[in-house]
Design an enzyme around this catalytic site. Structure first.
Site, PDB file in Angstrom:
ATOM      1  N   SER A 142      36.388  44.909  42.450  1.00  0.00           N
ATOM      2  CA  SER A 142      37.563  44.157  42.929  1.00  0.00           C
ATOM      3  C   SER A 142      38.771  45.077  42.819  1.00  0.00           C
ATOM      4  O   SER A 142      38.751  46.062  42.059  1.00  0.00           O
ATOM      5  CB  SER A 142      37.769  42.944  42.016  1.00  0.00           C
ATOM      6  OG  SER A 142      39.027  42.349  42.239  1.00  0.00           O
ATOM      7  N   TYR A 155      37.977  38.480  33.861  1.00  0.00           N
ATOM      8  CA  TYR A 155      37.643  39.004  35.195  1.00  0.00           C
ATOM      9  C   TYR A 155      38.078  40.475  35.309  1.00  0.00           C
ATOM     10  O   TYR A 155      37.299  41.328  35.734  1.00  0.00           O
ATOM     11  CB  TYR A 155      38.348  38.141  36.246  1.00  0.00           C
ATOM     12  CG  TYR A 155      37.948  38.422  37.679  1.00  0.00           C
ATOM     13  CD1 TYR A 155      36.858  37.785  38.252  1.00  0.00           C
ATOM     14  CD2 TYR A 155      38.672  39.315  38.458  1.00  0.00           C
ATOM     15  CE1 TYR A 155      36.497  38.027  39.573  1.00  0.00           C
ATOM     16  CE2 TYR A 155      38.321  39.564  39.776  1.00  0.00           C
ATOM     17  CZ  TYR A 155      37.241  38.910  40.333  1.00  0.00           C
ATOM     18  OH  TYR A 155      36.886  39.156  41.641  1.00  0.00           O
TER      19      TYR A 155
HETATM   20  P1  NAD Z   1      31.720  32.920  45.915  1.00  0.00           P
HETATM   21  O1  NAD Z   1      32.059  31.919  44.866  1.00  0.00           O
HETATM   22  O2  NAD Z   1      31.749  32.523  47.338  1.00  0.00           O
HETATM   23  O3  NAD Z   1      30.326  33.597  45.627  1.00  0.00           O
HETATM   24  C1  NAD Z   1      29.872  33.875  44.340  1.00  0.00           C
HETATM   25  C2  NAD Z   1      28.375  33.932  44.394  1.00  0.00           C
HETATM   26  O4  NAD Z   1      27.886  34.181  43.072  1.00  0.00           O
HETATM   27  C3  NAD Z   1      27.759  32.612  44.863  1.00  0.00           C
HETATM   28  O5  NAD Z   1      26.667  32.894  45.720  1.00  0.00           O
HETATM   29  C4  NAD Z   1      27.288  31.982  43.570  1.00  0.00           C
HETATM   30  O6  NAD Z   1      26.179  31.134  43.762  1.00  0.00           O
HETATM   31  C5  NAD Z   1      26.884  33.228  42.805  1.00  0.00           C
HETATM   32  N1  NAD Z   1      26.778  32.991  41.370  1.00  0.00           N
HETATM   33  C6  NAD Z   1      27.686  32.463  40.523  1.00  0.00           C
HETATM   34  N2  NAD Z   1      27.167  32.372  39.287  1.00  0.00           N
HETATM   35  C7  NAD Z   1      25.911  32.882  39.357  1.00  0.00           C
HETATM   36  C8  NAD Z   1      24.872  33.048  38.419  1.00  0.00           C
HETATM   37  N3  NAD Z   1      24.995  32.657  37.140  1.00  0.00           N
HETATM   38  N4  NAD Z   1      23.710  33.585  38.839  1.00  0.00           N
HETATM   39  C9  NAD Z   1      23.543  33.951  40.122  1.00  0.00           C
HETATM   40  N5  NAD Z   1      24.489  33.812  41.061  1.00  0.00           N
HETATM   41  C10 NAD Z   1      25.658  33.280  40.673  1.00  0.00           C
HETATM   42  O7  NAD Z   1      32.727  34.127  45.638  1.00  0.00           O
HETATM   43  P2  NAD Z   1      33.027  35.481  46.454  1.00  0.00           P
HETATM   44  O8  NAD Z   1      34.491  35.502  46.648  1.00  0.00           O
HETATM   45  O9  NAD Z   1      32.118  35.648  47.585  1.00  0.00           O
HETATM   46  O10 NAD Z   1      32.715  36.547  45.315  1.00  0.00           O
HETATM   47  C11 NAD Z   1      31.642  37.468  45.377  1.00  0.00           C
HETATM   48  C12 NAD Z   1      31.988  38.697  44.574  1.00  0.00           C
HETATM   49  O11 NAD Z   1      33.113  39.348  45.160  1.00  0.00           O
HETATM   50  C13 NAD Z   1      32.371  38.396  43.116  1.00  0.00           C
HETATM   51  O12 NAD Z   1      31.832  39.381  42.272  1.00  0.00           O
HETATM   52  C14 NAD Z   1      33.873  38.482  43.138  1.00  0.00           C
HETATM   53  O13 NAD Z   1      34.404  38.807  41.885  1.00  0.00           O
HETATM   54  C15 NAD Z   1      34.070  39.592  44.161  1.00  0.00           C
HETATM   55  N6  NAD Z   1      35.415  39.627  44.744  1.00  0.00           N
HETATM   56  C16 NAD Z   1      35.863  38.568  45.483  1.00  0.00           C
HETATM   57  C17 NAD Z   1      37.145  38.639  46.024  1.00  0.00           C
HETATM   58  C18 NAD Z   1      37.704  37.529  46.851  1.00  0.00           C
HETATM   59  O14 NAD Z   1      38.906  37.573  47.151  1.00  0.00           O
HETATM   60  N7  NAD Z   1      36.934  36.550  47.273  1.00  0.00           N
HETATM   61  C19 NAD Z   1      37.935  39.768  45.812  1.00  0.00           C
HETATM   62  C20 NAD Z   1      37.430  40.801  45.052  1.00  0.00           C
HETATM   63  C21 NAD Z   1      36.152  40.734  44.533  1.00  0.00           C
END
Ligand code: NAD
Length: 260
Positions: A142, A155
């Site tokens: 991130s 985080y």
């Molecule tokens: P999201 O909530 O849409 O997806 C998260 C995923 O992780 C889901 O599929 C959920 O089922 C899964 N998950 C959660 N707990 C779990 C567990 N215990 N075991 C297995 N799977 C699990 O969120 P997202 O925004 O798509 O985030 C995905 C990644 O991208 C994360 O690591 C997040 O930190 C990172 N990220 C997101 C953003 C953003 O702005 N959305 C920015 C930077 C980084």
């Protein structure tokens, strides 16, 4: 003809992970999507991806907060497809609170899912990659892996940890045909971000549009969300031959956030 690989993407029944699954499926690779649930919809989602891209996509349930299940995800994928070539560590959760109010069990959970899971999946996948003489690890960190914000202690800590772990894995595999990199997205409009909007609206007494522009995208100079397709495309690039000498680094997809 491009070689067909097998990709495991943790936390991929939603958001960025699902976008990456589509991008790798579109390349013709075998894809394993994952979450901690085991619903009909999870398996239906895998079928939908297979149908759309004409590849093989399966769903494997595994809870990324548990080390043994992280390792089992990789071995089950290898049992099904023979080996794992591409590992995308994407599962992640968020909690926003001041350090003194941060529930310790939530701290442990975020560190486990957002950081330690990558240690366990890599431990299981790297020997297979070495044996198969090809591998790509892409850790979804991130902008918060490179910079901090208040109230996101677990985080930010976990994501900085992932960036560090990526460098170590790259050095340990430097002489193997394996690369390990981290992608550092800025804000991407996914359920994880969507969930932060109502509380922020209440906290600042703002409407949705103002929260998006002035709070969420305040530090994203482009004033636009990155998209799951752009993150998926970056993973595809890191898995391509052009990226063979890119290892141990971070690629920001953040509209200029970390240039500030
Ligand atoms: P999201 O909530 O849409 O997806 C998260 C995923 O992780 C889901 O599929 C959920 O089922 C899964 N998950 C959660 N707990 C779990 C567990 N215990 N075991 C297995 N799977 C699990 O969120 P997202 O925004 O798509 O985030 C995905 C990644 O991208 C994360 O690591 C997040 O930190 C990172 N990220 C997101 C953003 C953003 O702005 N959305 C920015 C930077 C980084």
């Amino acid at each position: 003809m491009k070689k067909q690989r097998t990709a495991v993407i943790t936390g991929s029944n939603s958001g960025i992970g699902l976008g990456i699954a589509h991008a790798l499926a579109a390349e013709g690779h075998n894809v394993v999507i994952n979450s901690y649930t085991d619903n009909d919809e999870d398996h239906a989602l895998a079928d939908e991806i297979s149908k759309k891209h004409g590849n093989q996509t399966i769903y494997i349930q595994a809870d990324m907060s548990k080390g043994e299940e992280c390792r089992a995800l990789v071995s089950k994928a290898a049992d099904r497809f023979g080996h794992v070539d591409i590992l995308v560590n994407n599962a992640g959760i968020q909690h926003v609170a001041a350090i003194e109010d941060f529930p310790p069990e939530t701290w442990d959970r975020i560190i486990a899912i957002n950081m330690s899971s990558s240690f366990h999946t890599m431990a299981a996948a790297l020997p297979m990659m070495r044996e198969n003489k090809w591998g790509r690890v892409v850790n979804i960190a991130s902008a918060h892996g490179l910079t901090a914000s208040p109230y996101k202690s677990a985080y930010v800590t976990a994501k900085h940890g992932v960036v560090g772990m990526t460098k170590v894995a790259a050095l340990e595999t430097a002489e193997d045909p394996i690369t390990c990199n981290a992608i550092c997205p800025g804000y991407v409009l996914t359920p994880l971000v969507e969930a932060q909007i109502p509380d922020t609206m209440k906290k600042y007494d703002m409407d949705r549009e103002t929260v998006v522009r002035e709070v969420l995208l305040e530090r994203q100079p482009s004033k636009q969300f990155a998209t799951v397709e752009q993150i998926g495309g970056t993973v595809v690039f890191l898995c391509s031959d052009h990226a063979e000498q890119i290892t141990g680094t971070t690629i920001s997809v953040d509209g200029g956030w970390t240039a500030l």
